[in-house]
Design a protein around this motif. Sequence first.
Motif, short mmCIF file in Angstrom:
data_model
loop_
_atom_site.label_atom_id
_atom_site.label_comp_id
_atom_site.label_asym_id
_atom_site.label_seq_id
_atom_site.Cartn_x
_atom_site.Cartn_y
_atom_site.Cartn_z
N PRO A 38 -4.80 7.15 -11.76
CA PRO A 38 -5.59 7.65 -10.83
C PRO A 38 -4.89 8.57 -9.98
N ASP A 39 -5.74 9.59 -9.52
CA ASP A 39 -5.24 10.36 -8.54
C ASP A 39 -5.07 9.85 -7.16
N VAL A 40 -6.07 9.05 -6.79
CA VAL A 40 -6.11 8.25 -5.57
C VAL A 40 -6.60 6.81 -5.94
N VAL A 41 -5.78 5.66 -5.30
CA VAL A 41 -6.24 4.43 -5.30
C VAL A 41 -6.50 4.02 -3.68
N PHE A 42 -7.90 3.17 -3.83
CA PHE A 42 -8.39 2.76 -2.67
C PHE A 42 -8.01 1.22 -2.83
N VAL A 43 -7.04 0.76 -2.01
CA VAL A 43 -6.59 -0.58 -2.05
C VAL A 43 -7.26 -1.67 -0.97
N LEU A 93 3.21 6.28 -7.56
CA LEU A 93 2.37 6.64 -6.73
C LEU A 93 2.95 6.67 -5.28
N VAL A 94 2.41 7.38 -4.47
CA VAL A 94 2.94 7.40 -3.00
C VAL A 94 2.10 6.84 -2.20
N HIS A 95 2.82 6.05 -1.02
CA HIS A 95 1.89 5.46 0.02
C HIS A 95 1.33 6.63 1.00
N VAL A 96 -0.04 6.72 1.10
CA VAL A 96 -0.69 7.74 2.04
C VAL A 96 -0.96 7.08 3.59
N THR A 97 -1.58 6.04 3.35
CA THR A 97 -1.87 5.36 4.85
C THR A 97 -2.37 3.92 4.50
N GLY A 98 -2.50 3.14 5.76
CA GLY A 98 -2.90 1.96 5.56
C GLY A 98 -2.05 0.69 5.17
N GLY A 99 -2.40 -0.16 5.00
CA GLY A 99 -1.91 -1.70 4.88
C GLY A 99 -1.99 -2.49 5.93
N ALA A 100 -0.75 -3.15 6.82
CA ALA A 100 -1.06 -3.85 7.75
C ALA A 100 -1.64 -3.20 8.90
N THR A 101 -1.22 -1.78 8.95
CA THR A 101 -1.86 -0.83 10.14
C THR A 101 -3.38 -0.86 10.18
N ALA A 102 -3.79 -1.22 8.95
CA ALA A 102 -5.25 -1.13 8.94
C ALA A 102 -6.00 -2.32 8.62
N ALA A 103 -5.21 -3.37 8.79
CA ALA A 103 -5.46 -4.77 8.49
C ALA A 103 -6.11 -5.01 7.10
N GLY A 104 -5.30 -4.23 6.22
CA GLY A 104 -5.51 -4.87 4.81
C GLY A 104 -5.78 -3.50 3.72
N PRO A 105 -6.89 -2.66 4.28
CA PRO A 105 -7.06 -1.45 3.29
C PRO A 105 -5.87 -0.33 3.24
N MET A 106 -5.78 0.42 2.37
CA MET A 106 -4.67 1.19 1.99
C MET A 106 -5.29 2.20 1.13
N ILE A 107 -4.51 3.36 1.12
CA ILE A 107 -4.70 4.54 0.10
C ILE A 107 -3.45 4.92 -0.36
N LEU A 108 -3.21 5.10 -1.59
CA LEU A 108 -2.08 5.31 -2.59
C LEU A 108 -2.58 6.63 -3.22
N SER A 109 -1.88 7.88 -3.56
CA SER A 109 -2.06 8.80 -4.47
C SER A 109 -1.13 9.29 -5.30
N SER A 110 -1.36 10.14 -6.11
CA SER A 110 -0.39 10.81 -6.98
C SER A 110 0.15 11.94 -6.39
N LEU A 111 1.33 12.53 -6.89
CA LEU A 111 1.69 13.87 -6.29
C LEU A 111 0.68 14.98 -6.40
N ARG A 112 -0.44 14.62 -7.01
CA ARG A 112 -1.34 16.15 -6.89
C ARG A 112 -1.90 16.03 -5.61
#
Length: 266
Positions: free
Chosen positions: A60-65, A87-106
Motif C-alpha cells: 500500500p501507499d497508505v494504510v488506514f489502521v 512504512l512510516v507513521h503519519v498520525t494517530g494511534g493512542a492520540t486518536a483513540a485507535g485510528p492511525m494512518i501509515l504511508s510509504s515514502l511516496r
Amino acid sequence: MPAELPASRTEPGSASEDFASGGGGVGRSGSAVLRVLSYNVRSLRDDRAALARVIRACAPDVVFVQEAPRFFRWRKSVAKLCRATDLVHVTGGATAAGPMILSSLRAHVERTEDVLLPRTPGLHQRGFATAVVRIGGARVGLLSCHLSLQADERYDQAGLLLERLRALDTPYAVAAGDLNDRPDGRAFRRLAGSLTDAWTAAPWGGEYTSTPHDPHQRIDAVFTTDGVEVLGCGVPRDLPGLAHGDLLAATDHLPVLAALRVPAAA
C-alpha cells in the motif's frame, strides 16, 4: 478471483498491472494511482509476523489502521510494525483513540490532526486520524475511523466524519475504516449517500471482512469523494506473497485493498 483489476476500468498496461504487481503510478496528466489499505489490527494482539506479511503483500501507499496500540509503550509497537512493513507513521494511534494512518515514502505529508469525538458515558472513546498528503501530482485528504458499536452514536459519528472531510479543504479525499455497520445500516448509508463506496463502485476480490474464519458481513469500507476514480476495491486474494493462513492469523478482520486514481491538484 483474478489478481488483476478488470481491464475495462484502466488504461491497458497501467493500473491493473500496478494493482497486481504492487506498483503505484503517475499518469501523463499528473494524476496518481494510489493503493490504499484499510485494516483493523486488533491492537497487534495476534500474529504480528503474519500481519506484516499481509501488509507487505498488499504494497500500500497508505494504510488506514483501526485498533492501533493505545496503551503502554504504544509508540514502540507502532515503530516495530512500521519497520516490518517498510512504512512510516503519519498520525494517530493512542492520540486518536485507535485510528492511525501509515504511508510509504511516496507520500509527502502536509499536515496531520488527530480528533477525539464526543463520548457517550459508558462507551469507548472514539476518534479520527486525519492527514493531508501529496503523492505524485495529487493532493488528497485522508481519514481513518472506527465507529461506535452503539447505533445512535455511530450515526452521529458518520455525520462528524463528513464534516471533518470537508474541513480538510482538499480537492479530493479518502476515508476508510471499521464502521461497525453493514451497508444497509443507518451510519453506512449516511456515508454512502455523500461519498462513493469503493466496493460498490468497482468490486474486486472478496466482499466480506468479518470474520476471517467465517466471512459473512462487510463492516469495513473505503469511501472517496467525487472525482476519485475507483479502479478496484475488496478483500485481497491471490496477490504474490499473500497467504490465506496469514489472513486468518493476522487479526480478527480481513483487510480492504483499493486502487484509486486521484487527479492532479490544480
